[in-house]
Design an enzyme around this catalytic site. Structure first.
Site, mmCIF file in Angstrom:
data_model
loop_
_atom_site.group_PDB
_atom_site.id
_atom_site.type_symbol
_atom_site.label_atom_id
_atom_site.label_comp_id
_atom_site.label_asym_id
_atom_site.label_seq_id
_atom_site.Cartn_x
_atom_site.Cartn_y
_atom_site.Cartn_z
ATOM 1 N N CYS A 431 21.321 22.880 42.888
ATOM 2 C CA CYS A 431 21.797 22.235 41.662
ATOM 3 C C CYS A 431 22.111 20.765 41.893
ATOM 4 C CB CYS A 431 23.020 22.969 41.126
ATOM 5 S SG CYS A 431 24.395 23.046 42.294
ATOM 6 N N HIS A 756 29.366 23.480 41.288
ATOM 7 C CA HIS A 756 28.076 23.393 40.604
ATOM 8 C C HIS A 756 27.916 21.981 40.052
ATOM 9 C CE1 HIS A 756 24.532 24.757 38.545
ATOM 10 N NE2 HIS A 756 25.036 24.466 37.346
#
EC number: 3.4.19.12
Length: 805
Positions: A431, A756
């Site tokens: 990510c 994230h």
């Protein structure tokens, strides 16, 4: 070669030979029981031959058993009719307990050039039981007789009679040149050995052997090491008379025996009628010239074959020079039908005695091997392109000079481009990469730069010196333009959402592989990484590749030092260096109020990447009673410390960056402690300004921690003149120091070692913002971009100069 009137295979055994083969306990011959079937032998005109053969055979048998045996005559000129013959019946077979691995087992390895006519008429031979299995005889109706006279061939085909399988197995190996006689299952290493070929180039390319002349004349036939016997009447006779060494010790490995003595299935032809050992699936038989005459066996080893097989190495140049007729013959050899043909073969008994004398002009050679291991064709090896891991030097990349010339003349384009958004598939913890890539795609000058570089296929560019440039060129070409919506539609958010159709998401695996190519510390899959660290990896990598290309355009005496800035040193070391004598990189600069300072600049060469993201900072050290010492350092991202409680906005962090700070514990050469100060200012502002909010800090007690605090950042950012160096304040206008936000990279979570990453990007075609979370794309409002939460905090801010919009 002996003529038809000469002596035959069973004639004139010496006393030693007779005892060796027919008296010893291991060498008894079992005869079939008497049967009323009578097999007429050979051509009717060869009666003497029949009588002589029978007499000599009877004498041999009488010497063994001491009894008279019935007269059994065998014919070899008729095709065995599978419907009437009983090839598998023991009444019609001769079996022997001769040990193939014993010294008494003698084979004559004879060979000659073969045409497709002769190649197709072979029998499957069981070397262990000395029996022939049912043979598959292809249609020979279209083939001419071996003796060249069609009348003789037609007459002889009518005269062919049945024969018991296996009796004349030693007649199958033939050749018209001196060839190696395999005594004791192996070749002697002191005489000339031959495997003939029709191609004269083969004789020139293959080295001449120096083995002993244990050779014999052989009729016109070929050797199939899997299925065929390896002798004939004349060749065996010569071997027995002239070259017998039956007492010589021999070792035959099990592996070799299995390879050379594989019985064929009854009623079925061997799939590949060549000397190549069948289990070697990786061996290319159709490209081997030796397949055309059924003689050769590929090998890369040296020495004597454990199974006594004479091996001929494949010559790569031979395949390239193979004649068309030889190629067609090879195809006929490989693609034999599995069913027998009813037509009689074009082979006659008389043909065995034709063209039997050795050729004095053909050069032959052989290679012996102990281990018949599967090998690949040398020709394929020569054609294989060496694959190197990682980038090759620019000197080995023929396309590098073209890209270098293009980058030297490229002009940056800052015009916004409307691209159809596409999500990026995340199959690992990628990510942080996906978020950074989306921000770079949304950067117009970066997009236009990569689109200006052509895409090269693997065929056009098998090796590359610029893998990172290639990967980002490919990435930008994954996105296509999207038409700009009319202003009327932009007013309604609902209509905009309906008109935005993201493209299919994809996985940029070629981008992920760059971490492995460059052996980066980021390359461990699944490891939580930092988006700012990855951005630095990308920008520095692109910059260095462009520097390497730039070297190609400079004279050889001009050198470029690939360096994005000075080596990191501590503040004390840097200040101590400032006190040393000046160098070529230093110069005295007169600032405001006629104050002078000594300035040092790190080696720095501009590239298109630095023209987009590169800026300069000035670090000045102030010391009482001394000249100011300044250092210019390049940067791609501005590192903003936000740890202080006073810092609540980006402007606060920028002011803290340029604030003067004191350095404690500094001493001069005289070891006197003095007070010094240091200040950092912005010397040059880049077209694209990336601000890094340093949310991850190290604490003495808890290790690395994340700073969870809201830092306000505006969409339009103005760089105050107070942040600029004194020498450039008056040179940079307001439009050149005003920036507009176009991308934000967020970090989700409270942990510094996990979490994230997502990205918000400005879409010019939408005239609004998109939120991209890996492969998810959705439209958001501007206030959602600047609004932060505890779970989602801004980490990287991407700004563009408004004068370039």
């Amino acid at each position: 070669m002996a003529s038809p009137s000469g002596q035959y295979i069973f004639g004139e055994f010496s006393d030693d030979e007779f005892k060796q083969f027919f008296v010893t306990a291991r060498c008894t011959v079992e005869l079939p029981p008497y049967n009323e079937h009578f097999f007429p032998c050979g051509p009717q005109s060869s009666g003497d031959f029949q009588d002589d053969m029978h007499l000599k055979f009877s004498e041999v048998i009488h010497g063994i058993s001491g009894e008279d045996c019935p007269r059994i005559e065998f014919g070899i000129e008729e095709v065995i009719d599978h419907s009437t013959a009983l090839p598998n019946n023991t009444d019609y077979s001769i079996s022997s307990n001769l040990n193939p691995q014993a010294p008494e087992f003698i084979l004559t390895c004879s060979s000659s050039p073969k045409t497709s006519n002769n190649v197709l008429h072979e029998n499957n031979f069981d070397a262990i039981n000395c029996q022939f299995s049912e043979c598959a005889i292809p249609d020979g109706s279209g083939n001419a007789d071996s003796d060249g006279t069609s009348g003789t061939g037609q007459r002889e085909r009518k005269k062919k009679k049945k024969r018991p399988p296996g009796y004349y197995s030693y007649l199958e190996g033939v050749g018209d040149v001196p060839s190696e006689t395999l005594v004791n299952g192996h070749a002697n290493s002191t005489g000339l050995n031959s495997i003939s070929t029709d191609d004269p180039d083969l004789a020139e390319d293959i080295p001449i052997s120096t083995t002993s002349p244990r050779t014999c004349n052989s009729p016109d036939n070929f050797v199939d090491l899997n299925n065929e016997a390896l002798s004939n009447d004349a060749s065996m006779h010569n071997a027995l008379d002239n070259a017998r060494t039956a007492g010589q010790p021999e070792e035959c490995s099990v592996t070799s025996s299995e390879q050379s003595c594989i019985p064929s299935d009854n009623g079925r032809e061997s799939p590949v009628r060549t000397a190549v050992v069948q289990p070697f699936a990786g061996t290319d038989t159709t490209e081997n010239l030796g397949v055309t005459n059924g003689q050769t066996l590929e090998s890369s080893e040296e020495g004597t074959a454990s199974n006594g097989v004479v091996l001929l190495p494949e010559v790569s140049s031979l395949s390239e020079e193979a004649k068309p007729e030889e190629t067609s013959t090879a195809q006929a050899v490989v693609h034999l039908p599995g069913s027998a043909s009813a037509n009689p073969p074009a082979k006659s008994w008389a043909s065995l005695f034709h063209n039997s004398k050795p050729s004095s002009t053909t050069q032959v050679a052989y290679v012996e091997t102990k281990n018949a291991t599967p090998v690949t064709s040398p020709q394929v090896t020569e054609k294989q392109v060496e694959i190197k891991e990682g980038p090759v030097p620019v000197s080995e990349d023929p396309v590098a000079i073209k890209i270098a010339e293009l980058l030297e003349e490229v002009k940056l384009v800052h015009k916004p481009v409307s691209l159809q958004p596409r999500g990026l598939i995340n199959k690992g913890n990628w990510c942080y990469i996906n978020a950074t890539l989306q921000a770079l795609v949304a950067c117009p000058p970066m997009y236009h730069l990569m689109k200006s570089i052509p895409v090269y296929t693997k065929a056009q560019r098998p090796c590359t010196s610029t893998p990172m440039i290639d990967s980002f060129v490919r990435l930008m070409n994954e996105f296509t333009n999207m038409p700009i919506l009319p202003k009327a539609k932009q007013a309604s958010g609902e209509k905009v959402i309906r008109d935005i159709r993201p493209g299919a998401p994809f996985e940029p695996a070629y981008i992920y592989r760059l971490l492995t190519v460059f052996k980066s510390s980021l390359s461990e899959k699944g490891r939580q990484e930092d988006a700012e660290e990855y951005l630095g990896f990308i920008l520095n990598g692109l910059h260095e590749e462009m520097l390497s290309l730039k070297k190609l355009l400079l004279p050889q005496n001009d050198k470029i030092h690939i360096n994005n800035g000075p080596d990191p040193v501590s503040e004390k070391e840097e200040i101590n260096k400032d006190e040393q004598e000046g160098s070529d990189e230093e110069w005295e600069q007169v600032g405001p109020r006629h104050k002078s300072s000594v300035t040092r600049q790190a080696d720095f060469v501009q590239t298109p990447i630095t023209d987009i993201f590169g800026g300069h900072m000035r670090s000045v050290v102030y010391q009482q009673s001394s000249k100011e010492s300044a250092t210019l350092q390049p940067f791609f991202t501005l590192q903003l410390d936000i740890q202080s409680e006073k810092i609540r906005t980006v402007q606060d962090a920028l002011e803290s960056l340029v604030a003067r700070e004191s350095v404690q514990g500094y001493t001069t050469k005289t070891k006197q402690e003095v007070e010094i100060c240091r200040r950092v200012t912005l010397e040059e502002l880049p077209p694209v300004l990336v601000l890094h909010l340093k949310r991850f800090v190290f604490e003495k007690t808890g290790g690395c921690q994340k700073l969870i605090k809201n830092i306000e950042y505006p969409v339009d950012l103005e760089i105050s003149k107070d942040l600029l160096s004194p020498g450039v304040k008056s040179k940079i206008f307001k439009g050149q120091r005003t920036y507009r936000l176009f991308a934000v990279v967020y970090h989700h979570g409270n942990s510094a070692t996990g979490g994230h990453y997502t990205t918000d990007v400005f879409q010019i075609g939408l005239n609004g913002w998109l939120r991209i979370d890996d492969q998810t794309v959705k439209v958001i409002n501007q206030y959602q971009v600047v609004k932060q939460t505890v779970e989602r905090t801004a980490y990287l801010l991407y700004y563009r100069r408004v004068d370039l919009l």
